[in-house]
Design a protein around this motif. Structure first.
Motif, PDB file in Angstrom:
ATOM      1  N   UNK A 196      41.771  46.919  48.072  1.00  0.00           N
ATOM      2  CA  UNK A 196      40.718  47.860  48.457  1.00  0.00           C
ATOM      3  C   UNK A 196      39.780  48.124  47.286  1.00  0.00           C
TER       4      UNK A 196
ATOM      5  N   UNK B 124      40.637  49.920  44.660  1.00  0.00           N
ATOM      6  CA  UNK B 124      40.913  51.216  44.023  1.00  0.00           C
ATOM      7  C   UNK B 124      41.563  51.021  42.665  1.00  0.00           C
TER       8      UNK B 124
ATOM      9  N   UNK C  66      29.620  45.309  41.531  1.00  0.00           N
ATOM     10  CA  UNK C  66      29.135  46.641  41.166  1.00  0.00           C
ATOM     11  C   UNK C  66      29.546  47.630  42.239  1.00  0.00           C
ATOM     12  N   UNK C  67      29.350  48.910  41.922  1.00  0.00           N
ATOM     13  CA  UNK C  67      29.801  49.951  42.843  1.00  0.00           C
ATOM     14  C   UNK C  67      29.180  49.825  44.228  1.00  0.00           C
ATOM     15  N   UNK C  68      27.901  49.505  44.214  1.00  0.00           N
ATOM     16  CA  UNK C  68      27.190  49.500  45.489  1.00  0.00           C
ATOM     17  C   UNK C  68      27.701  48.399  46.414  1.00  0.00           C
ATOM     18  N   UNK C  69      27.866  47.197  45.827  1.00  0.00           N
ATOM     19  CA  UNK C  69      28.344  46.081  46.649  1.00  0.00           C
ATOM     20  C   UNK C  69      29.771  46.347  47.122  1.00  0.00           C
TER      21      UNK C  69
ATOM     22  N   UNK D 202      31.088  49.200  47.719  1.00  0.00           N
ATOM     23  CA  UNK D 202      31.027  50.161  48.817  1.00  0.00           C
ATOM     24  C   UNK D 202      30.645  49.468  50.115  1.00  0.00           C
TER      25      UNK D 202
ATOM     26  N   UNK E  56      33.629  47.813  51.377  1.00  0.00           N
ATOM     27  CA  UNK E  56      34.613  48.781  51.848  1.00  0.00           C
ATOM     28  C   UNK E  56      34.236  49.370  53.200  1.00  0.00           C
ATOM     29  N   UNK E  57      32.956  49.357  53.504  1.00  0.00           N
ATOM     30  CA  UNK E  57      32.586  49.945  54.794  1.00  0.00           C
ATOM     31  C   UNK E  57      33.086  49.077  55.946  1.00  0.00           C
TER      32      UNK E  57
END
Ligand SMILES: Nc1ncnc2c1ncn2[C@@H]1O[C@H](COP(=O)(O)OP(=O)(O)OP(=O)(O)O)[C@@H](O)[C@H]1O
Ligand SMILES: [Mg+2]
Lengths: 254, 288
Positions: free
Chosen positions: A50, A52, A71-74, A76, A79-80
């Protein structure tokens, strides 16, 4: 077609090596079961998938994207597409059962209140939780928490769902109920399921692919019958634990 | 930690086309100013923080969150929560601070024969100094500790992980609304503190010690200039950021179990309080 590919994942906490080079490909649209001893690192492995936890070494590809390097955005974005049932439930304790289940819909979709209510009610019914919507997580039993968490993981119809011990702590009737639910939703939606469980042999009834995590490595993986008939000692001692235990006792007696 | 590195850490390209670009970059510079203040005071004077860079990124992310879509409802909830938690204590401490200031001020001023100045003295000290400082310390104890407790509990029960797994950024979801709410509510609470304090000192000075009410009010009005209000505003806002940032950071990164949460709460109160006093000195000396 493999949707998740793990290459040589290493993870240590302090001087404790939990994952020692995990290599595993998880097929798309199937129910994959990861089994292994308690404390063997299954939850840690799942948290890597995941994103984490970050591995000390190794790569995790989800649909070709290396999530250890995103990166964080990708991350996320990827993860969606996930639904996650945490081992401890991880319910939001300041929200009641209804709000917990409706939460992802409210945050991530533009459905109307009515549509959300319908979806939540349907799931509550399927999970035998009707009438529990107003209760808070600390007012329901452990097994109910598990079911609420399951509902929250399922509600978004995600592409990939991770279940960490979906049936631990449930009575046999409820266990089969949950298996039935996972199976039927899986048949409808064709999501990829990754289930961590030690409910041997019951879990084999829904598994389509099985992997065994032992001492931080995948020691066996394949179709359920392949794994069951594996000659490896680690696998046999795990699957036929009762027989093994009795043999051991006999052996020690003599 | 440099500006560029902070940006990289946050995965934000500096030249990203965005209509808020200028504002964001302006705000970032402001953050860095704040974070540098924290860094200086934190590491040099007291060694409060092991990892100031993380605090800075935390602040960036929560401010960036404002532009990623601010949830008004969540802000209102938090504003209500912070306000309802702290109003009573603010009323009490404000009243008694004002009353004791009235007594002490009267005693001191009488020696030089200018009791009439009491209103001015009390108003200036409350607006410029005691209101923001004591008010913020009280809010830290009430609302800041609650923030740390809430986030800490969410952390140890994997609720933060659950948010992450649903592709919801916990900082954006939890910290940003708290920050915005604090920026609105804390100055208001401090204003209440000041007003109640002024009433308390009026009570003591005029009703109890017999200063002429006309002179009291007149001297007070005459002595307050806009700069004093400016002091009050800047201080309250910076203290508001400090309280929210430290409390949520400590909760967010709390250790294991109930003890970890307890420690996070204690630390958030201690560090916020110390930082408020240090900030107070720095800001006062800068704005003099
Ligand atoms: N955050 C952490 N910090 C340090 N050690 C950890 C952490 N998380 C897990 N561990 C350690 O990693 C090992 C594996 O833990 P994990 O929770 O993955 O086990 P598991 O296979 O899921 O067991 P179970 O079936 O009982 O849930 C344990 O020995 C645990 O102590
Ligand atoms: Mg586990």
């Amino acid at each position: 077609m493999d949707i998740i590919k793990c290459y040589d994942i290493f993870k240590a906490f302090g001087d404790q090596n939990v994952l020692n080079g995990v290599n595993l490909n998880i097929p798309k649209g199937k129910i994959t079961v990861v089994m292994g001893a308690s404390g063997g690192g299954k939850s840690v492995f799942l948290k890597h998938l995941i994103g984490l936890l970050k591995p000390d070494q190794g790569r995790i590809l989800i649909d070709g994207n290396d999530i250890t390097r995103l990166g964080r955005r990708e991350l996320m974005e990827i993860r969606s597409r996930f639904g996650v049932l945490f081992q401890g439930g991880a319910l939001f304790d300041s929200m009641n059962v209804y709000d917990n289940i409706a939460f992802p819909l409210r945050e991530k979709t533009t459905l109307s209140l009515k549509q959300i209510a319908d979806k939540v009610k349907e799931l509550l019914e399927q999970l035998k939780l009707t009438g529990m919507g107003d209760k808070f997580p600390d007012e329901i039993s452990g097994g109910m928490k598990k079911r609420v968490a399951l509902a929250r993981a399922l509600i978004m119809d995600p592409e990939i769902i991770f279940f960490d011990e979906p049936v631990a702590g449930l009575d046999p009737i409820m266990m089969w109920n949950i298996f039935g639910l996972i199976k039927s939703t899986h048949e409808q939606k064709k999501y990829t399921a990754v289930i961590v469980s030690h409910d041997i042999p019951h879990i084999f009834s829904i598994a389509e692919y099985v992997a065994m995590l032992h001492k931080g490595k995948i020691v066996a993986c394949g179709q359920p019958d392949e794994v069951i008939s594996s000659p490896l000692k680690e696998v046999q001692s795990f699957i036929n634990a009762e027989k093994w235990h009795n043999n051991q006792v006999e052996y020690e007696k003599n | 930690m440099g500006f560029k590195r902070a940006l990289k850490l946050m995965d934000i390209k500096e030249k990203e086309p965005n209509k808020n670009n200028k504002l964001i970059s302006y705000l970032m510079r402001f953050n860095i100013f704040i974070a540098m203040g924290l860094e200086k005071t934190g590491t040099m004077a007291l060694g409060l923080f092991g990892d100031v860079g993380r605090v800075q990124v935390f602040l960036h992310l929560s401010i960036i969150g404002i532009f990623k879509g601010l949830r008004i409802r969540k802000v209102m909830e938090q504003a209500y929560y912070i306000g309802s938690k702290s109003t009573v204590i603010i009323l009490f401490t404000g009243l008694f601070t004002g009353m004791v200031l009235g007594l002490q001020g009267y005693y001191g001023l009488r020696r030089v024969g200018s009791e009439g100045m009491l209103g001015a003295l009390v108003a200036l000290s409350l607006i410029r100094e005691l209101g923001p400082v004591i008010g913020s310390l009280m809010i830290t104890g009430r609302a800041g500790s609650a923030m740390a407790a809430e986030l800490g509990t969410m952390k140890i029960t994997e609720q933060l992980d659950a948010l992450e797994s649903m592709a919801i950024d916990p900082i954006h979801f939890l910290v940003t609304p708290r920050l915005v709410a604090s920026l609105i509510v804390i100055p208001l609470l401090i204003a209440i503190f000041i007003v109640v304090g002024l009433a308390g000192s009026y009570l003591i000075g005029v009703k109890l010690l017999g200063i002429n009410p006309g002179i009291y009010i007149h001297e007070m009005e005459k002595s307050i200039v806009f700069k004093d209000i400016y002091h009050f505003l800047i201080k309250s806002e910076i203290f508001a950021i400090t309280i929210t940032l430290i409390s949520s950071y400590k909760g967010y990164h709390c250790g294991h179990g109930a003890m970890g949460v307890g420690k996070a709460i204690t630390q958030s109160v201690v560090y916020s309080s110390v930082l408020i006093l240090i900030w107070d000195y720095i800001l006062t000396s800068m704005m003099m």
